[in-house]
Design a protein around this motif. Sequence first.
Motif, PDB file in Angstrom:
ATOM      1  N   THR A   1      38.792  29.567   9.507  1.00 41.70           N
ATOM      2  CA  THR A   1      39.965  29.725   8.642  1.00 41.70           C
ATOM      3  C   THR A   1      39.875  28.853   7.398  1.00 41.70           C
ATOM      4  O   THR A   1      40.484  29.159   6.368  1.00 41.70           O
ATOM      5  N   GLU A   2      39.112  27.765   7.486  1.00 40.58           N
ATOM      6  CA  GLU A   2      38.954  26.876   6.340  1.00 40.58           C
ATOM      7  C   GLU A   2      37.958  27.433   5.332  1.00 40.58           C
ATOM      8  O   GLU A   2      37.829  26.919   4.223  1.00 40.58           O
ATOM      9  N   MET A   3      37.249  28.473   5.719  1.00 39.40           N
ATOM     10  CA  MET A   3      36.203  29.037   4.879  1.00 39.40           C
ATOM     11  C   MET A   3      36.535  30.435   4.353  1.00 39.40           C
ATOM     12  O   MET A   3      36.249  30.757   3.195  1.00 39.40           O
ATOM     13  N   GLN A   4      37.134  31.266   5.190  1.00 40.16           N
ATOM     14  CA  GLN A   4      37.255  32.690   4.902  1.00 40.16           C
ATOM     15  C   GLN A   4      37.890  33.006   3.551  1.00 40.16           C
ATOM     16  O   GLN A   4      37.291  33.674   2.710  1.00 40.16           O
ATOM     17  N   ASN A   5      39.114  32.549   3.341  1.00 35.73           N
ATOM     18  CA  ASN A   5      39.823  32.883   2.105  1.00 35.73           C
ATOM     19  C   ASN A   5      39.132  32.329   0.871  1.00 35.73           C
ATOM     20  O   ASN A   5      38.955  33.029  -0.138  1.00 35.73           O
ATOM     21  N   ALA A   6      38.741  31.042   0.948  1.00 37.87           N
ATOM     22  CA  ALA A   6      38.067  30.416  -0.188  1.00 37.87           C
ATOM     23  C   ALA A   6      36.756  31.124  -0.506  1.00 37.87           C
ATOM     24  O   ALA A   6      36.402  31.325  -1.678  1.00 37.87           O
ATOM     25  N   LEU A   7      36.049  31.543   0.536  1.00 40.12           N
ATOM     26  CA  LEU A   7      34.769  32.221   0.344  1.00 40.12           C
ATOM     27  C   LEU A   7      34.949  33.594  -0.285  1.00 40.12           C
ATOM     28  O   LEU A   7      34.231  33.950  -1.224  1.00 40.12           O
ATOM     29  N   SER A   8      35.908  34.361   0.193  1.00 41.61           N
ATOM     30  CA  SER A   8      36.126  35.705  -0.357  1.00 41.61           C
ATOM     31  C   SER A   8      36.551  35.647  -1.822  1.00 41.61           C
ATOM     32  O   SER A   8      36.100  36.445  -2.652  1.00 41.61           O
ATOM     33  N   VAL A   9      37.408  34.684  -2.162  1.00 41.62           N
ATOM     34  CA  VAL A   9      37.854  34.519  -3.551  1.00 41.62           C
ATOM     35  C   VAL A   9      36.693  34.098  -4.439  1.00 41.62           C
ATOM     36  O   VAL A   9      36.512  34.603  -5.555  1.00 41.62           O
TER      37      VAL A   9
ATOM     38  N   TYR B   1      34.642  40.533   7.962  1.00 46.72           N
ATOM     39  CA  TYR B   1      34.390  39.103   8.141  1.00 46.72           C
ATOM     40  C   TYR B   1      33.466  38.580   7.041  1.00 46.72           C
ATOM     41  O   TYR B   1      32.408  39.160   6.783  1.00 46.72           O
ATOM     42  N   PHE B   2      33.884  37.488   6.403  1.00 44.89           N
ATOM     43  CA  PHE B   2      32.997  36.734   5.519  1.00 44.89           C
ATOM     44  C   PHE B   2      32.450  35.598   6.375  1.00 44.89           C
ATOM     45  O   PHE B   2      33.196  34.707   6.796  1.00 44.89           O
ATOM     46  N   VAL B   3      31.163  35.645   6.641  1.00 45.67           N
ATOM     47  CA  VAL B   3      30.556  34.701   7.591  1.00 45.67           C
ATOM     48  C   VAL B   3      29.795  33.622   6.832  1.00 45.67           C
ATOM     49  O   VAL B   3      28.783  33.905   6.184  1.00 45.67           O
ATOM     50  N   PRO B   4      30.266  32.366   6.891  1.00 44.95           N
ATOM     51  CA  PRO B   4      29.607  31.276   6.165  1.00 44.95           C
ATOM     52  C   PRO B   4      28.450  30.663   6.949  1.00 44.95           C
ATOM     53  O   PRO B   4      28.576  30.358   8.137  1.00 44.95           O
ATOM     54  N   PHE B   5      27.319  30.492   6.271  1.00 46.73           N
ATOM     55  CA  PHE B   5      26.155  29.811   6.847  1.00 46.73           C
ATOM     56  C   PHE B   5      26.091  28.413   6.236  1.00 46.73           C
ATOM     57  O   PHE B   5      25.859  28.271   5.026  1.00 46.73           O
ATOM     58  N   LEU B   6      26.306  27.408   7.050  1.00 50.25           N
ATOM     59  CA  LEU B   6      26.328  26.030   6.560  1.00 50.25           C
ATOM     60  C   LEU B   6      24.923  25.582   6.162  1.00 50.25           C
ATOM     61  O   LEU B   6      23.924  26.038   6.746  1.00 50.25           O
ATOM     62  N   PRO B   7      24.820  24.670   5.184  1.00 49.65           N
ATOM     63  CA  PRO B   7      23.500  24.133   4.820  1.00 49.65           C
ATOM     64  C   PRO B   7      22.924  23.367   6.005  1.00 49.65           C
ATOM     65  O   PRO B   7      23.667  22.734   6.766  1.00 49.65           O
ATOM     66  N   LEU B   8      21.614  23.434   6.183  1.00 51.83           N
ATOM     67  CA  LEU B   8      20.968  22.817   7.342  1.00 51.83           C
ATOM     68  C   LEU B   8      20.608  21.359   7.100  1.00 51.83           C
ATOM     69  O   LEU B   8      20.111  20.997   6.034  1.00 51.83           O
ATOM     70  N   GLU B   9      20.833  20.530   8.093  1.00 48.78           N
ATOM     71  CA  GLU B   9      20.514  19.109   8.029  1.00 48.78           C
ATOM     72  C   GLU B   9      19.101  18.860   8.555  1.00 48.78           C
ATOM     73  O   GLU B   9      18.447  19.759   9.100  1.00 48.78           O
ATOM     74  N   TYR B  10      18.666  17.622   8.423  1.00 50.15           N
ATOM     75  CA  TYR B  10      17.325  17.204   8.850  1.00 50.15           C
ATOM     76  C   TYR B  10      17.063  17.577  10.312  1.00 50.15           C
ATOM     77  O   TYR B  10      16.006  18.110  10.657  1.00 50.15           O
ATOM     78  N   LYS B  11      18.032  17.319  11.190  1.00 51.38           N
ATOM     79  CA  LYS B  11      17.845  17.591  12.617  1.00 51.38           C
ATOM     80  C   LYS B  11      17.677  19.085  12.887  1.00 51.38           C
ATOM     81  O   LYS B  11      16.947  19.484  13.806  1.00 51.38           O
ATOM     82  N   HIS B  12      18.311  19.915  12.079  1.00 51.52           N
ATOM     83  CA  HIS B  12      18.181  21.356  12.258  1.00 51.52           C
ATOM     84  C   HIS B  12      16.803  21.843  11.815  1.00 51.52           C
ATOM     85  O   HIS B  12      16.238  22.751  12.429  1.00 51.52           O
ATOM     86  N   VAL B  13      16.274  21.230  10.765  1.00 51.04           N
ATOM     87  CA  VAL B  13      14.930  21.576  10.307  1.00 51.04           C
ATOM     88  C   VAL B  13      13.913  21.253  11.397  1.00 51.04           C
ATOM     89  O   VAL B  13      13.006  22.044  11.673  1.00 51.04           O
ATOM     90  N   LYS B  14      14.078  20.109  12.059  1.00 50.17           N
ATOM     91  CA  LYS B  14      13.167  19.734  13.137  1.00 50.17           C
ATOM     92  C   LYS B  14      13.248  20.743  14.292  1.00 50.17           C
ATOM     93  O   LYS B  14      12.236  21.067  14.922  1.00 50.17           O
TER      94      LYS B  14
END
Length: 340
Positions: free
Chosen positions: A242-250, A273-286
């Motif tokens: 909910t913190e992403m959907q409206n702001a993302l669509s606009v 659905y507007f589906v946000p993909f968060l930027p990946l951190e160092y641990k996710h790259v590993k």
Amino acid sequence: MKLLRAALALLPLLPLLRPAGAVEPISLGLAIAGAAASALTGIISYPRLYCYFRECCLQRHDQRVAAVLQENLDKKLFGQHLVGKVVVKAVKGFLNNTKAKKPLALSLHGWTGTGKNFVSKIIAESIYKRGLQSKYVHQFVATLHFPHAHSINLYKDQLQSWIRGNVSICPRSLFIFDEMDKMHAGLIDSIKPFLDYYEFLDGVSYRQAIFIFLSNAGAEKITEVALDFWRNGRRREDIQLTEMQNALSVSVFNNKNSGFWHSTLIDRNLIDYFVPFLPLEYKHVKMCVRVEIESRGYVVDEEILTRIADEMTYFPREERIYSDKGCKTVDAKLDYYYDF
């Protein structure tokens, strides 16, 4: 299946069935052929049995689709808690809904390498065994299929014709539009009738089809929210859709560099659905590096794994939190370090 097996079982007995007064070999051969033909007719009469041998529209049972999708996302997608929740629920709910009022439309947004193409691939594979290679899955890349602005009217006609023809063949067709941020504004609006709440258009129903849009547009807004959480000491897993959907669509609607700029698909609320993909951190790259090494059948070398993750570039410049290419270049770096 039983008929087919029975017919095949008679073949070895053919030489033994030739005594005087017995049926002529030709007649017996015709009888066996007839039995085989009857068996084949029986196979075609049962869709599930027929689809065991040939690819069919909606190859997997609806419940199996959700299970395969959930399993693959859990094992192969990292740092995207919002994606896992939304995509599985959206796809499962849509496939289980026998009275859908419109096609399912998902718009995936985020930086390069965060998993958008990967997720669309997993969705395709969960519905059809051949995935992106299925004749019922259709992928469009803006810079490849719609390169020239002066041909936009031609592209609109071709796109409508292509969708109409394929949904006529398979109501559960899957359409993937990549590089929406590079698509010419106004082009995607040509498919608006197919995403709307019409029961039939010229005798064709589009209510079972699935449309997936991939775009880098809106990535700045997604990063802004994620970075705000990080700077305030809050876990990224606490970010709510909910913190992403409206702001993302606009943000996407007002982005002049996006194929969704002032699009009727957004204006008429046709994107589910507007589906946000968060930027990946160092641990996710590993995590990406580890899974890729294991998928190639090699023992993980922790030193090389860490070295590859360290070589990636991160932003913002001061904090160096997020990988600017996500996991996109992991493959190439592994080729360099491992003697495959």
